[in-house]
Scaffold this active site. Sequence first.
Site, PDB file in Angstrom:
ATOM      1  N   ASN A   7       0.858  -1.187   0.000  1.00  0.00           N
ATOM      2  CA  ASN A   7       0.000   0.000   0.000  1.00  0.00           C
ATOM      3  C   ASN A   7       0.901   1.246   0.000  1.00  0.00           C
ATOM      4  OD1 ASN A   7      -1.415   2.268   1.131  1.00  0.00           O
ATOM      5  ND2 ASN A   7      -3.054   0.883   1.719  1.00  0.00           N
ATOM      6  N   HIS A  10       0.994   6.095   2.044  1.00  0.00           N
ATOM      7  CA  HIS A  10       1.782   7.002   2.893  1.00  0.00           C
ATOM      8  C   HIS A  10       2.857   7.766   2.135  1.00  0.00           C
ATOM      9  CE1 HIS A  10      -0.462   6.147   6.371  1.00  0.00           C
ATOM     10  NE2 HIS A  10      -0.277   4.852   6.242  1.00  0.00           N
ATOM     11  N   HIS A  43      -5.752   3.617  -1.471  1.00  0.00           N
ATOM     12  CA  HIS A  43      -7.084   3.930  -0.936  1.00  0.00           C
ATOM     13  C   HIS A  43      -7.407   5.351  -1.379  1.00  0.00           C
ATOM     14  CE1 HIS A  43      -9.766   4.216   2.951  1.00  0.00           C
ATOM     15  NE2 HIS A  43     -10.435   4.473   1.842  1.00  0.00           N
ATOM     16  N   ARG A  45      -9.513   8.086  -0.785  1.00  0.00           N
ATOM     17  CA  ARG A  45     -10.490   8.484   0.238  1.00  0.00           C
ATOM     18  C   ARG A  45     -11.322   9.646  -0.248  1.00  0.00           C
ATOM     19  NH1 ARG A  45      -8.614   6.389   5.607  1.00  0.00           N
ATOM     20  NH2 ARG A  45     -10.397   7.479   6.443  1.00  0.00           N
ATOM     21  N   ARG A  49      -7.125  12.795   1.160  1.00  0.00           N
ATOM     22  CA  ARG A  49      -6.038  13.260   2.029  1.00  0.00           C
ATOM     23  C   ARG A  49      -4.675  12.763   1.565  1.00  0.00           C
ATOM     24  NH1 ARG A  49      -7.179   9.860   7.524  1.00  0.00           N
ATOM     25  NH2 ARG A  49      -9.218  10.786   7.277  1.00  0.00           N
ATOM     26  N   GLU A  70      -8.731   0.267  -2.642  1.00  0.00           N
ATOM     27  CA  GLU A  70      -9.529   0.323  -1.410  1.00  0.00           C
ATOM     28  C   GLU A  70     -10.495   1.483  -1.550  1.00  0.00           C
ATOM     29  OE1 GLU A  70      -7.376   0.709   2.217  1.00  0.00           O
ATOM     30  OE2 GLU A  70      -6.155  -1.023   1.789  1.00  0.00           O
ATOM     31  N   THR A 101      -7.867   3.489   8.491  1.00  0.00           N
ATOM     32  CA  THR A 101      -9.085   2.678   8.579  1.00  0.00           C
ATOM     33  C   THR A 101      -9.084   1.967   9.931  1.00  0.00           C
ATOM     34  OG1 THR A 101      -8.775   2.340   6.241  1.00  0.00           O
ATOM     35  CG2 THR A 101     -10.461   1.010   7.289  1.00  0.00           C
ATOM     36  N   GLU A 151     -10.892  -9.512   3.341  1.00  0.00           N
ATOM     37  CA  GLU A 151      -9.583  -9.154   3.894  1.00  0.00           C
ATOM     38  C   GLU A 151      -9.775  -9.089   5.396  1.00  0.00           C
ATOM     39  OE1 GLU A 151      -7.387  -5.754   2.347  1.00  0.00           O
ATOM     40  OE2 GLU A 151      -6.394  -5.531   4.295  1.00  0.00           O
ATOM     41  N   HIS A 191      -3.415  -4.757   7.909  1.00  0.00           N
ATOM     42  CA  HIS A 191      -3.557  -3.598   8.794  1.00  0.00           C
ATOM     43  C   HIS A 191      -2.662  -3.770  10.007  1.00  0.00           C
ATOM     44  CE1 HIS A 191      -5.001   0.036  10.593  1.00  0.00           C
ATOM     45  NE2 HIS A 191      -5.607   0.301   9.449  1.00  0.00           N
TER      46      HIS A 191
HETATM   47  N1  PXP Z   1      -5.793  -3.145   4.520  1.00  0.00           N
HETATM   48  C1  PXP Z   1      -6.706  -2.162   4.586  1.00  0.00           C
HETATM   49  C2  PXP Z   1      -8.109  -2.484   4.222  1.00  0.00           C
HETATM   50  C3  PXP Z   1      -6.358  -0.849   4.968  1.00  0.00           C
HETATM   51  O1  PXP Z   1      -7.285   0.114   5.035  1.00  0.00           O
HETATM   52  C4  PXP Z   1      -4.996  -0.588   5.262  1.00  0.00           C
HETATM   53  C5  PXP Z   1      -4.585   0.800   5.639  1.00  0.00           C
HETATM   54  O2  PXP Z   1      -4.709   1.647   4.557  1.00  0.00           O
HETATM   55  C6  PXP Z   1      -4.078  -1.640   5.154  1.00  0.00           C
HETATM   56  C7  PXP Z   1      -4.498  -2.913   4.813  1.00  0.00           C
HETATM   57  C8  PXP Z   1      -2.627  -1.430   5.409  1.00  0.00           C
HETATM   58  O3  PXP Z   1      -2.419  -1.115   6.748  1.00  0.00           O
HETATM   59  P1  PXP Z   1      -1.004  -0.640   7.237  1.00  0.00           P
HETATM   60  O4  PXP Z   1      -0.710   0.669   6.559  1.00  0.00           O
HETATM   61  O5  PXP Z   1      -1.168  -0.519   8.710  1.00  0.00           O
HETATM   62  O6  PXP Z   1      -0.016  -1.699   6.820  1.00  0.00           O
END
Ligand code: PXP
Length: 241
Positions: A7, A10, A43, A45, A49, A70, A101, A151, A191
């Site tokens: 992902n 960030h 994601h 949003r 953001r 996402e 999330t 998931e 997550h």
């Molecule tokens: N899965 C989902 C559905 C999420 O919303 C997120 C956060 O954006 C992640 C996985 C990844 O989480 P993390 O950034 O804590 O690894």
Amino acid sequence: MAKLSVNVDHIATLRQARRGIEPDPVYAAVMAELAGCDGIIVHLREDRRHIQFRDLELLRKILKTRLNLEMAATPGMIKIALSIIPDLATFVPEKRQELTTEGGLDVIAHQRKIAYAIKTLHRKAIPVSLFVNPDVHQVETAKACGADFVEIHTGIYSEARTENAIAREWKRIAQAVDKAAHLGLRVNAGHGLNYQNIKPLLELKGIEEFSIGHSIIARAVLTGMDQAVRDMISIIKSGAE
Ligand code: PXP
């Protein structure tokens, strides 16, 4: 061996801190692919953001692996998904105030709305995953709604600090994974996972793919994206041996 999707939200968070053009999540995604990951997750949003529509459009054009979008199951996002055609759409709950999330979707409470949204994306052959807490009832309802994947939310597991709490949360995840597999759902998990807490989850062979953002990007700031992705892949690989 389980797969890894990275992902890159960030990277976009850092860019948006100055509303500028760098660092570019598209570059980061390409580097993650070159390092061997199996897919990229963003994601988009409602408040935009971090990831912007421009990122999504570019990623759709250039990725050579898979794009997991996402999204909240809202009419606006469904329209975007139908135009982008991601390889997987993952429905997540979205609240404006949250830092990230914070919980799984309440599929039981929103069953009709979610089932309708899944049906709409299926018309364009977009598979759908539902991000749910490790709760067998949520998993059963995800199946009833027509989801292709769940998931499993690993956030509570990741935040558990005592041995007992970690073992309890691990067990809840294991039960949810088993239930999903039994129902014929495919299973992703994510997550809060990092280079340490992912290890016990590698025993759960029903997990097809890990979805990881923050820990990889945090390491990438210090070691570079290539090394950070390779380090995670090598841990996942060691779990398959
Ligand atoms: N899965 C989902 C559905 C999420 O919303 C997120 C956060 O954006 C992640 C996985 C990844 O989480 P993390 O950034 O804590 O690894």
